[in-house]
Motif scaffolding. Structure first.
Motif, PDB file in Angstrom:
ATOM      1  N   VAL A  46      88.571  84.978 -75.910  1.00 40.12           N
ATOM      2  CA  VAL A  46      90.021  84.769 -75.951  1.00 40.12           C
ATOM      3  C   VAL A  46      90.401  83.433 -75.315  1.00 40.12           C
ATOM      4  CG1 VAL A  46      90.492  87.239 -75.958  1.00 40.12           C
ATOM      5  CG2 VAL A  46      90.484  86.018 -73.774  1.00 40.12           C
ATOM      6  N   GLY A  47      89.399  82.582 -75.067  1.00 44.74           N
ATOM      7  CA  GLY A  47      89.661  81.230 -74.585  1.00 44.74           C
ATOM      8  C   GLY A  47      90.033  81.122 -73.121  1.00 44.74           C
ATOM      9  N   LEU A  48      89.600  82.099 -72.316  1.00 46.39           N
ATOM     10  CA  LEU A  48      89.976  82.094 -70.901  1.00 46.39           C
ATOM     11  C   LEU A  48      88.775  82.173 -69.963  1.00 46.39           C
ATOM     12  CD1 LEU A  48      93.119  84.423 -70.889  1.00 46.39           C
ATOM     13  CD2 LEU A  48      93.063  81.933 -70.673  1.00 46.39           C
ATOM     14  N   ALA A  49      87.637  81.686 -70.406  1.00 46.32           N
ATOM     15  CA  ALA A  49      86.455  81.718 -69.546  1.00 46.32           C
ATOM     16  C   ALA A  49      86.703  80.970 -68.241  1.00 46.32           C
ATOM     17  CB  ALA A  49      85.257  81.116 -70.282  1.00 46.32           C
ATOM     18  N   HIS A  50      87.538  79.930 -68.301  1.00 49.71           N
ATOM     19  CA  HIS A  50      87.806  79.105 -67.122  1.00 49.71           C
ATOM     20  C   HIS A  50      88.839  79.726 -66.181  1.00 49.71           C
ATOM     21  CE1 HIS A  50      91.005  78.316 -69.956  1.00 49.71           C
ATOM     22  NE2 HIS A  50      91.696  77.650 -69.045  1.00 49.71           N
ATOM     23  N   ARG A  51      89.405  80.875 -66.574  1.00 49.16           N
ATOM     24  CA  ARG A  51      90.456  81.510 -65.760  1.00 49.16           C
ATOM     25  C   ARG A  51      89.987  82.835 -65.160  1.00 49.16           C
ATOM     26  NH1 ARG A  51      94.894  79.079 -64.113  1.00 49.16           N
ATOM     27  NH2 ARG A  51      96.626  79.821 -65.372  1.00 49.16           N
ATOM     28  N   GLY A  52      88.709  83.083 -65.187  1.00 46.08           N
ATOM     29  CA  GLY A  52      88.184  84.368 -64.742  1.00 46.08           C
ATOM     30  C   GLY A  52      88.488  84.714 -63.303  1.00 46.08           C
TER      31      GLY A  52
END
Length: 231
Positions: A131-137
């Protein structure tokens, strides 16, 4: 309907309000096939969200029978319903319902951990990446925009690879760009996981993407019309 995964027979719902009992649904008969995408549409107050909650066992029908994957939800107690949802269903709420004290990664991993999955955090990272949020984990819900929170909620619902996905106004609180992104993800990921998708929406363009729409009015099914999938 062959290969029906959701079946509602003569379902009614009455809830107690300030003025006494209010009848929300008036005898719903509905079948949803395996792999189908179904849009529930109609004016505000027509019973769409209540019907979706009954499908997920989150609201109990007053009368009638609700069957999901061959199991009669109306006969289950709360613990059995919770286990059934954990093992078979994903729910995307309009207001996200993320756990505020957990990071995005922890929110997505939670249903996997509850199901006893040993690779819960690895799978959660994979879904956040999709969902394009790997950097917001490692960010908390309050640190994310509405569109990001909805993507986390979608990742959480799909991480356990549910057979049934229920979505209540999944783009209702989002602007045009974020709403389109969530729409694309919702259909793409549910199809990739082979989930049956039932969604409530006021957006005609979202309903038009579904295989079929069911229109509710005053707690009754007004029409059920097949619609062409968008090219």
């Amino acid at each position: 309907m062959p290969d029906s995964v959701l079946s509602l027979q003569h379902v009614t719902l009455s809830l107690r309000g300030n003025a006494g009992m209010v009848k929300i649904l008036h005898g719903i008969d509905l079948e949803v096939a395996a792999g189908e995408t179904l849009g529930l549409v109609g004016p505000s107050g027509s019973g769409k969200s209540s019907l979706l909650m009954i499908m997920g066992g989150l609201e109990r029908a007053t009368t009638g029978q609700v069957t999901a994957l061959g199991q009669e939800l109306t006969m289950m107690d709360e613990d059995a319903l919770a286990r059934f949802r954990r093992d078979n269903m994903g729910v995307v709420f309009q207001r996200f319902h993320l756990i505020p004290t957990m990071t995005a990664l922890e929110n997505v991993a939670t249903p996997l951990e509850l199901a006893g999955e040993r690779d819960a955090f690895d799978r959660a990272r994979g879904m956040l990446d999709k969902v394009g949020l790997a950097h917001r984990g490692d960010h908390y819900p309050a640190q994310m925009s509405g569109g990001e929170q909805q993507r986390v909620a979608l990742a959480r619902a799909l991480a356990p690879r549910p057979r049934i996905l229920l979505a209540d106004e999944p783009t209702g609180n989002l602007d045009g760009a974020n709403g389109q992104a969530i729409t694309d993800l919702l259909f793409e990921l549910s199809q990739a996981h082979g989930a049956t998708l039932v969604l409530v929406t006021h957006a005609p363009e979202l309903a038009a993407l579904c295989d079929r729409t069911v229109r509710l009015r005053d707690g009754l099914i007004a029409t059920a019309a097949a619609v062409e999938a968008a090219e």
